[in-house]
Design an enzyme around this catalytic site. Sequence first.
Site, short mmCIF file in Angstrom:
data_model
loop_
_atom_site.label_atom_id
_atom_site.label_comp_id
_atom_site.label_asym_id
_atom_site.label_seq_id
_atom_site.Cartn_x
_atom_site.Cartn_y
_atom_site.Cartn_z
N THR A 110 107.75 45.91 45.82
CA THR A 110 108.59 45.34 46.88
C THR A 110 108.65 43.82 46.75
O THR A 110 109.69 43.20 47.01
CB THR A 110 108.03 45.74 48.27
N ASP A 132 96.62 50.78 46.61
CA ASP A 132 96.21 50.57 45.21
C ASP A 132 95.47 49.24 45.00
O ASP A 132 94.78 49.06 44.00
CB ASP A 132 97.43 50.59 44.28
N ARG A 167 78.83 73.21 39.97
CA ARG A 167 80.13 73.03 39.33
C ARG A 167 80.39 71.58 38.94
O ARG A 167 79.75 70.65 39.45
CB ARG A 167 81.24 73.44 40.31
N GLY A 175 96.51 55.49 42.13
CA GLY A 175 96.23 54.33 41.27
C GLY A 175 97.06 54.48 40.02
O GLY A 175 96.63 55.08 39.03
N GLU A 227 95.09 58.58 38.98
CA GLU A 227 96.24 59.36 38.50
C GLU A 227 96.90 58.74 37.25
O GLU A 227 97.52 59.45 36.46
CB GLU A 227 97.29 59.47 39.60
N ARG A 279 96.73 57.87 52.04
CA ARG A 279 97.56 56.83 52.67
C ARG A 279 97.61 56.97 54.18
O ARG A 279 98.27 56.18 54.85
CB ARG A 279 98.99 56.91 52.11
O1 F6P Z 1 102.02 52.54 45.28
C1 F6P Z 1 101.12 53.31 45.98
C2 F6P Z 1 101.10 54.72 45.53
O2 F6P Z 1 100.18 55.24 46.40
C3 F6P Z 1 100.72 55.01 44.06
O3 F6P Z 1 99.36 54.97 43.78
C4 F6P Z 1 101.30 56.39 43.86
O4 F6P Z 1 101.58 56.66 42.51
C5 F6P Z 1 102.54 56.33 44.66
O5 F6P Z 1 102.31 55.40 45.72
C6 F6P Z 1 102.97 57.66 45.23
O6 F6P Z 1 104.15 57.46 45.92
P1 F6P Z 1 105.04 58.57 46.61
O7 F6P Z 1 104.81 58.42 48.08
O8 F6P Z 1 106.42 58.21 46.25
O9 F6P Z 1 104.62 59.91 46.10
#
Ligand code: F6P
Length: 354
Positions: A110, A132, A167, A175, A227, A279
Amino acid sequence: MMTGGGDCPGLNAAIRAITRIATHDYGYRVIGIHDGYEGLVEGRLRELTFADTRGILRVGGTILGSSNRTDLSHYVAPGESEPRDRRADAFETLREAGVVALIVIGGDGTMRLTYEFADGRLPVIGVPKTIDNDVHGTDYAIGFQTCITTVADAIDKLHTTAESHHRILLLEVMGRHAGWVALHAGVAGGADVVLIPERSYSLDGIVDTIRRREDRGSRFTIGVVAEGVQSPSGEMVYRARDGASHSWRLGGVCDQLAVSLADRTGSEVRSISLGHIQRGGSPVVADRLLATVLGAAAVEAVHQRQNGVMVGVDGERVQYTSLDQVAAGPRVVPQDHALLRAAHMMGMYVGESR
Ligand code: F6P
């Protein structure tokens, strides 16, 4: 003001601080733009008052909504298939609303969009947010502390079931370019393996760690994997491609790793993806405080007629960084980061530097 990019806890705390300080201390009118740059193009604006910000300090998400797929110069309107350059329309909307400065709360993507859009023609001030934590010009971005608290809590919970069933559990966390979440939460949660995009890893390295743990009597292992980690052959793993924006969505690196590890070790391996839970939720205290400090600094910056800067923190101090520096790319974990070294010294497998 607008919130852009992926949402996170603490955005409302920043909206609250900006609205209250701007209206009460400086006598400005505050206009909220809904859904980030998409709402600007579509003209979804409304005035924000003190009353609109009541009770939102502890609420996750953003009362303004957000969008993270908008490209103003190649904007695909709802119902249309061809992209159009809508930057002039967006400017016109701001001019008609009498906007004298734009405060954008967002991540590095952004900030890049804002830097290109404003082009010096309208005073713009950035406020960093992203779970992130990969924005240049600040030690911490809004949302990060809440995210790592959530992930560390998940790791705590995974410990009991991993131990009961002997396990290997692999937790995939967000990330895309940077491993701040995996590293911080992994250390805080006492993970045994932490893989981050800044470093390569080998299956042998992970298996050695599992064997060493077994030798000490620990019959389970917990791995935390960002990820954006590349496979040993150098590829990132994608789950899907999104609609109109055609951008690739990451996901699945842990699923692949689980198959390889099960083959190599003969143990039961499970892959868990925490996804957007990272989030969500109510912002922790540190995010509420950071959002309030940065919101206040952003309004001060507007009042001082600053332009093209992002507010951030360096320790306890507020600092201003020019948007072109912020827009240069994501802030990644340095190879000599103290937490990375500490994790290695604790016997955790953190991969190898490239
Ligand atoms: O930019 C933050 C983030 O959380 C990344 O780590 C992740 O790849 C992406 O957003 C996922 O975004 P969306 O909400 O579009 O799936």
